[in-house]
Scaffold this active site. Structure first.
Site, short mmCIF file in Angstrom:
data_model
loop_
_atom_site.label_atom_id
_atom_site.label_comp_id
_atom_site.label_asym_id
_atom_site.label_seq_id
_atom_site.Cartn_x
_atom_site.Cartn_y
_atom_site.Cartn_z
CG ASP A 544 -1.81 1.22 1.26
OD1 ASP A 544 -2.53 1.43 0.28
OD2 ASP A 544 -1.76 1.97 2.25
CG HIS A 547 3.85 6.58 -4.40
ND1 HIS A 547 2.73 5.77 -4.51
CD2 HIS A 547 3.42 7.76 -3.92
CE1 HIS A 547 1.68 6.46 -4.12
NE2 HIS A 547 2.07 7.67 -3.76
CG ASP A 645 -7.36 3.19 -3.84
OD1 ASP A 645 -8.02 3.12 -2.80
OD2 ASP A 645 -6.20 2.76 -3.94
#
Length: 1550
Positions: A544, A547, A645
């Protein structure tokens, strides 16, 4: 019926191609860092590291952290990989070190040489092998179809099976569950209160389920449902209400461990208090009510910030100096006479301010050493000290003002971000519309936790001095727009929190790991346990917020996870904005698949592009070899129609688009998937934060209106089952080729093709990005042309409206829209289709079978998929073709059909046919340039709109395909030409079929193979043409090497590449190039002349170079032939052909010379002084190299010119043994040769002046040197004659080299030494020669001549540069000292002293002439001044006439350049490099081990450039010359015999 999903999965392992050992080669180049390139490999692959040219000849060590078998992976434990030498010889062009990749993960390699431990490196990612079912069948990555579930919507664990069964029944192969841990108070799926506990919400009253229960369910799903389960790992943050973070506040960013956040915390609290005041209506008067509804309210916020908030909190003070106390300290130092510490200031002026590490108001201090260095009083008087203090005070006030200005800029950005946030949350249409400001819905989300009772801002600010309180003010996590993902936005140096740039998650605390476990032991241990639990019970993880996760943390945790679950499947979403940055995460972490979103496409065209981008190769792609270069690639994709999402596609597009977009995604050659709710047409986003209802359970006969159950009637589930089944089947059965066709604005056709069976599935999807109720779709869909035979309609499905009531959101279940369903038919004949109106068969020629499809009901929201085979004839032809190709590789077995009745041409294997051909035949089969082909009345194949192939033979095509094949460049003009017609196919086989003997049989074999080719669809012709070509070519190469010496057969690839030059240069043309040999000689080849029809000899001749010196009169040159003969013919084992060439030239001896230009002997020119000595050297080489080689001396020579002035004699008229011809050559030189060329004048040379036609050469009685020539001719290899009238160099040689040229002296010494030895062994009847000089006859013995040369050479040629050297006749002409002269006794004395690359030739053939130390010194000068990348400069670059760029077309006024006058005055010729390197090796050995080892490295390094050129050259050769510094020269031959030969000789010496 077709097989169901479970049967399909059962066949998975049978369907996967039978892997040959797959080897990938990674070329290492110096200073090449590949850390941002992604190299993906599979388990079972071998990875080889080989040295690129920049590293050959260096002691390179390659390190990797891939563990030795049986050992555990440790990221920081590297080992040196051992080099393998496949030929048993230490050859840098072939050596490799390798890794046998058997374990999934990411592995690093780096390499270094000398003192540099790391001069490059990178990572390789090895994919996991996933297994399902009780019998552990493999689930290939491209077979994955995943469905996401929000775990909190699954209810009690007892109900999970019924809810998760929806994924199984819908055909998914993997499910993704959001975290199952106890959630934080926000109830966001990703805000975890306790990472270690299985959430109690999943256990019913009186029950307490554990991780073991979850593990049992996951294993049941794997073995019984054939599905895998993955879950998320969240490393970035923990829920703000996590109990453990209260006990361990050091795990977050607080004001004690991160004091740089104190100013941001002060601002955050001030904004919070602003919220409470706005909520109470205290700013209404200033235009800012609690209910913010318009722009003027927003502008009022800015006013309040600047007027009330910022002035009150004075943030600038945290960055300023307290001026009065700093000046006072400075004053005391001055009064005490303190001097600055120069070791700290380096004596440089400039005031330094030290930022207070605790970030207190006015806490910054002055670095006193810098102050004392910068502000120096004139004297120690109080007045001067005071003056100095005033300067400092002014400067500090100025610096404080600058800080004030910087903070003002930060505050401006903070105001912008604040306002932007408020506009989105309260005004924007697409925002959450939060409504009135209150403590529950504050102006903006708070950035820090505040776990205390309400108090005033002033009271809160006093807490700053209480570390036991401030350690609990923890920074929240979030994300920053356009931030550098490799930078941590909470670390010192970042102002994200101060500038309010964080899009904040107020329910989560950002975790502070530091740089390793020692920095925060509790946090690392806690997260390690969390990771171990996850890896123990799940097959994979989704990272999750990948980045924003610190790389070193994710690396550490994934290493832990892989020790628990070695084949861990890792997926992540990356929002770095750059593929290169994505690769940093993918390679460092070993991410298996990156999530890609179909929702990112704005229209169907873009969605189609994504399908093509994320996997597969083009239809008709080339068959790649099992051993091939490792190419960087893009990350494996997990392509989702929607992620959990994403915003809801029904809101963004239309409900009708769900099916066609899903179909496009399912046709992608990669992992695919969706999120639960998409298939049921849930018309809103299922919020990860707010959703608390349950998913419906599975019931196959659920009614459309049911909210608590779903079945095949619900939404598009029936369509999704079929699509998921199709996706699995395509991947499992090897449909790896993809073609995407945009039929019109809304219709996209996606083809998946299997390259072994040539079956295709074409899905035609009509998307509905816009709601048909509001958007006008075209009623007409263009017809489609489908090549091949439609076997069936795999599926046709339409989204249709039904009467089941309209959507109403249920209170307990996440329900979908009942008003749509899918009409679907599967596996029906084309006639039964309701979507297709009609199908016409339109045949386009013998190999094209095309069906035209017209549609009637391809309405928006529908999809139809066809299964297509080739038409029966083509299918049979492909099967037979694959059958015959499988003799070359097992890759072709799948899809092959045995030929029970093979045609005549195919009854023998190609290897059998090839074993009968000669090397001369192979010259024809593989090579022959355009002018050679034209001599036979043909030419090389011209590709219209592109260029002519370099060769008529196979190499011409192989060179082009070598560039096309790795990139599957099917758009190349060559591929287009093959698709358009059979011209090239006909050219290749007819050219060979026209020959006689074994070659014609090879032609018939090609013809029979091409017969199959002509009957298959045109789009497949390039890949199969290439397959036939490669098979023929490799078989021909095998046959070639079998006919050569053991040196070649056991040699490196480099040796073999060079040896191929022997086949390239040695051939038999239409006209016999060599004069006939004596009929008494055995093994001479004969043929029936294509011109006269009579029997004639057909010996191979050696071309000087291609393309300029390859045919007709300009093919054979005495000098070129004998410089190249040892390398290209003796070392390669072509002894008989070498003998024939030596004897043929012997027959043309005249005036004691061998011709320069042979001209078949009848048109020979005897205008060179060196060819005869190269010929003699070759006879010596033949005698010493070939077993019983001395027997050549007795071979009969049929003399064409037994006397100087006779007409050419018929073959056999005058014959004498070779030793007599040798004796004649030596005797004539001792006596002196002088004649005028026959037909002197423009007829034989249009440029030469009259004096140049006089040829003189003799042995100087004083020195024994062979000397001759004059300043109007050029008798050595540097033979450029001026041609420009404009520049007035016409008829003037650029380098006459008259006198005694150094290489001729060396060659003559070598010959004389040899005949002395031969005579002593009784193998040569003469010990000297009688000569007539000045009217008297005398006898000169060869041993006397030999001794004389030995004594004269050093005195005549060594340039010591010492002024008192008695041997130096012209000390004023010495330009370079410590070298050997280029000539002795030139008419222009300065020419003797020019530095040129000729003396190393003498060193190789007559090393006895050179003292070791002097030879080494001269070679070092040559290396420093003359050695270029590929060749040797032909003249010292310090010479006034040096020019390194050769342009034969240039005509200007420059005497030294016009018309290529500088051919040998600088350009870098290749063949002298061979002699230079051989001389270096010879003398290095004499100087000891260390020198030899260094020289070996130099030689390897130089030769690596030749190897690289040879591999890349479409001519597969080495050029005649290059311009300076290795630049390409367009006037050079592209491949030159002596260039190839002398480099091969170096490798032989090694």
């Amino acid at each position: 019926m077709r097989p169901g999903i479970s049967e399909l999965r059962g066949d998975l392992h049978k369907m996967l191609p039978q892997h040959l050992k797959q080897i990938r080669v990674l070329m290492l180049n110096d200073k090449e860092n590949s850390e941002r390139a992604l190299f993906r490999l599979e388990q079972g692959f071998e990875l080889q590291f080989r040295l690129g040219p920049s590293l050959q000849g260096r002691r390179v060590l390659v390190y990797s952290n891939y563990p030795i078998e049986g050992q555990q992976f440790k990221r920081n434990k590297f080992r040196v990989l051992a080099w393998n030498y496949p030929t048993g010889v230490e050859d840098d062009s072939d050596k490799f070190c390798s890794l046998d990749l058997k374990t999934a993960g990411t592995y690093q390699y780096y390499f270094g040489h000398g003192d540099t431990e790391q001069s490059g490196g990178g990572y390789v990612v090895v994919d996991p092998v996933l297994r399902v079912g009780a019998d552990n069948q493999i689930l290939p990555l491209d077979c994955i179809t995943i469905q996401t579930y929000l775990s909190k919507c699954l209810g009690h664990l007892d109900d999970w099976t019924d809810r998760l069964r929806v994924a199984k029944e819908s055909g998914y192969t993997m499910m993704h569950l959001t975290p199952l841990q106890t959630l934080g108070e926000s109830r966001s799926c990703y805000s975890l209160a306790d990472q270690l506990s299985f959430s109690p919400e999943f256990s019913p009253a009186g029950q307490s389920y554990t991780w073991a229960d979850v593990g049992a369910l996951v294993e049941k799903i794997r073995t019984e449902w054939n599905m895998l389960c993955i879950t998320d790992v969240v490393y970035n943050h923990t829920a703000a209400n996590s109990v453990w973070i209260r006990d361990h506040p050091e795990c977050g960013y607080n004001l004690v461990n991160s004091p740089h956040l104190r100013p941001a915390w002060v601002l955050d609290r001030a904004i919070w208090h602003l919220t409470t005041r706005v909520a109470e209506g205290r700013y209404k008067a200033k235009g800012l009510p609690a209910d913010i509804t318009n722009e003027s309210h927003v502008n009022a916020i800015r006013g309040v910030l600047w007027e009330d908030v910022y002035p009150q909190i004075k943030l600038w003070e945290f960055f300023q100096v307290k001026v009065s106390s700093a000046v006072e300290r400075f004053r005391i130092h001055l009064q005490n006479g303190t001097k600055p510490d120069h070791s700290k200031t380096g004596g440089k002026k400039g005031l330094k301010i030290i930022q207070d590490p605790k970030y207190r108001r006015h806490g910054n201090t002055v670095d006193m050493d810098s102050a004392l260095e910068t502000f120096v009083p004139h004297s120690s008087s109080p007045q001067h000290i005071e003056e100095c203090c005033d300067w400092l005070k002014q400067k500090l006030n100025q610096l404080n003002e600058e800080q004030h200005h910087i903070i003002k800029q930060h505050q401006e950005q903070a105001a912008n971000c604040l306002v932007g946030n408020i506009v989105y949350e309260r005004l924007a249409d697409h925002g959450p519309k939060l409504g009135t400001v209150s403590s529950k819905n504050p102006l903006v989300t708070r950035y820090f936790t505040f776990p205390y009772q309400d108090m005033t801002l002033q009271q809160e600010l006093q807490l700053l001095d209480q570390p036991d309180k401030t350690c609990h003010f923890l920074a929240h996590n979030g994300w920053v727009m356009a931030d550098d993902p490799l930078r941590n936005f909470a670390d010192p140096g970042s102002n994200v929190y101060l500038r309010r740039e964080l899009v904040c998650w107020g329910d989560s605390v950002k975790l502070r790991y530091g740089s390793g476990p020692a920095d925060c032991p509790y946090l690392w241990a806690h997260m390690q346990k969390y990771t171990e639990i996850t890896a123990k019970y799940f097959h994979g993880v989704r990272l999750d917020n990948c980045h924003s996760t610190p790389l070193h943390v994710a690396e550490y945790m994934l290493d832990v996870a892989r020790t628990v679950c070695p084949n861990l499947y890792v997926v992540a979403e990356l929002f770095t904005g750059s593929e290169e940055l994505d690769n940093v995460f993918v390679t460092r972490l070993g991410i298996t698949s990156l999530i890609r979103e179909a929702m990112s496409a704005g229209d169907s065209h873009e969605e189609g592009r994504l399908v093509y981008r994320y996997g597969g190769e083009p239809v008709g792609a080339f068959v790649q070899p099992s051993l091939r270069p490792l190419m960087p690639c893009i990350a494996h994709a997990m392509f989702l129609d929607v992620t959990h999402d994403n915003e809801c596609p029904i809101q963004l597009r239309s409900a009708l688009d769900s099916l066609p977009s899903s179909a496009m995604v399912s046709m992608a050659c990669c992992a695919t998937g969706s999120t639960r709710g998409y298939d049921e047409l849930v018309p809103h986003q299922i919020s990860v934060v707010k959703e608390e209802r349950f998913y419906p359970k599975w019931n196959p006969s659920a009614s459309p209106t049911s909210t608590g159950e779903v079945g095949f009637q619900s939404g598009i589930i029936a369509g999704k089952v079929a699509l998921n089944k199709l996706h699995l089947e395509l991947a499992a059965q090897g449909f790896i080729q993809v073609y995407v066709d945009q039929v019109d604005a809304d219709v996209v056709a996606v083809t998946r093709h299997c390259p072994s069976t040539h079956q295709s599935v074409v899905s035609v999807c009509r998307t509905a990005f816009w709601n048909p109720k509001t958007h006008q779709y075209d009623a007409n869909v263009p017809p489609m042309f489908i090549p091949g035979k439609i076997e069936e309609v795999v599926l046709e499905a339409r989204t249709v409206e039904r009467h089941a009531g309209s959507y109403k959101m249920d209170d307990s279940y996440i329900n979908g829209m009942p008003e749509y369903t899918v009409e679907i038919k599967e596996h029906i004949p084309l006639e039964e289709s309701e979507v297709v109106k009609q199908a016409e068969v339109t045949s386009k020629g013998r190999s094209e079978f095309v069906q035209e499809i017209t549609f009637q009901k391809l309405t928006p929201g529908s999809v139809i998929a066809f299964r297509i085979s080739l038409d029966p004839t083509a299918q049979k032809m492909v099967g037979l073709l694959r059958f015959y190709l499988s003799q070359f590789s097992p890759k072709y077995r799948k899809g092959s059909v045995a030929d029970v009745n093979p045609p005549e041409g195919l009854q023998k294997s190609l290897a059998q046919l090839m074993s009968k051909v000669t090397l001369a035949d192979l010259n024809f089969l593989l090579f022959r340039c355009d002018s050679e082909e034209q001599e036979d009345g043909g030419g090389c194949y011209n590709i219209p709109g592109w260029e002519t192939l370099k060769y008529g033979g196979l190499q011409g095509l192989i060179s082009v395909f070598a560039d096309i094949r790795p990139n599957n460049d099917l758009g190349h003009p060559l591929c287009a030409n093959l698709r358009q017609g059979d011209w090239l196919i006909e050219f290749v086989c007819n050219r060979v079929m026209k020959r006689e003997g074994p070659l014609a049989q090879v032609g018939q074999w090609l013809g029979a193979m091409f017969h199959f080719l002509k009957h298959i669809p045109r789009y497949l012709i390039p890949c199969y043409f290439d397959a036939i070509l490669v098979s023929t070519y490799t078989t021909a190469l095998d046959a070639t090497y079998k006919l050569m010496s053991s040196f070649v057969q056991n040699g490196s690839s480099f040796v073999r590449h060079l040896a191929l030059g022997s086949v390239q240069m040695c051939g038999v043309g239409r006209l016999a190039a060599l004069p006939p040999l004596s009929v008494k000689i055995e093994d001479v080849p004969y043929r029936i002349s294509p011109i006269t029809g009579q029997k004639e000899q057909c010996c191979v001749s050696l071309a000087a170079g291609l393309p300029h010196f390859s045919s007709g009169i300009f093919r054979c040159w005495g000098r070129d032939t004998f410089i190249a003969l040892r390398g290209l013919m003796l070392l390669t084992g072509r002894h008989t052909e070498a003998r024939d060439i030596i004897l043929a030239f012997a027959g043309t001896l005249r005036h004691g010379l061998i011709p320069n230009l042979l001209g078949e002997g009848r048109c020979a020119r005897y205008n060179c002084r060196d060819a005869v000595w190269w010929w003699l050297q070759c006879i010596q080489d033949y005698a010493t190299h070939v077993p019983q080689g001395h027997e050549i001396l007795s071979c009969p020579v049929t003399r064409m010119y037994p006397t100087d002035d006779c007409e050419p004699r018929k073959p056999g008229e005058v014959e004498q043994p070779l030793y007599d011809v040798i004796q004649e050559a030596l005797q004539r030189h001792l006596e002196g040769i002088s004649f005028r060329e026959r037909n002197a004048g423009s007829k034989i040379d249009m440029h030469m002046k009259d004096e140049g036609f006089s040829v003189v050469t003799k042995v100087d009685p004083d020195t024994g040197f062979v000397t001759g020539g004059n300043r109007f001719n050029c008798g050595t290899w540097m033979d450029k004659m001026g041609e420009s009238e404009r520049a007035r160099n016409k008829g003037m040689p650029a380098s006459p080299r008259d006198g005694a040229a150094v290489e001729i002296v060396g060659l003559s010494k070598s010959t004389v030494r040899w005949v002395v030895e031969l005579h002593a062994k009784g193998l040569f009847p003469y010990d000297g020669a009688k000569v007539h000089r000045n009217g008297t006859e005398s006898f000169i013995s060869y041993s006397q001549w030999n001794q004389q040369l030995l004594q004269s050479f050093e005195a005549g040629f060594w340039v010591s540069g010492e002024p008192e050297d008695p041997n130096e006749k012209h000390p004023d002409l010495v330009h370079k000292k410590g070298i050997y002269k280029d000539s002795y006794g030139a008419s222009s004395a300065w020419c003797d002293y020019q530095l040129r690359p000729n003396f190393p030739i003498a060193m190789v053939v007559a090393p006895e002439l050179f003292p070791v130390e002097k030879a080494w010194k001269a070679l070092e000068v040559a290396e420093n001044k003359l050695l270029g990348p590929l060749g040797m400069k032909t003249l010292d670059p310090d010479d006034m006439v040096y020019c390194g760029i050769y342009d034969n077309a240039l005509d200007n006024d420059n005497y030294n350049l016009a018309k290529g006058f500088n051919y040998h005055q600088g350009p870098e010729w290749l063949w002298p490099v061979g002699y230079f390197l051989r001389a270096k090796l010879y003398f290095a050995k004499k100087l000891g081990e260390e020198t030899y080892s260094e020289t070996l490295n130099l030689v390897k390094n130089v030769l690596s450039r030749h190897y690289t050129h040879l591999e890349k050259s479409p001519w597969k050769g080495l050029p005649e010359l290059t311009n300076e510094n290795g630049q390409y020269c367009s006037f050079s031959c592209e491949t030159q015999a002596w260039s190839l030969a002398t480099v091969l000789e170096v490798l032989f010496d090694l």
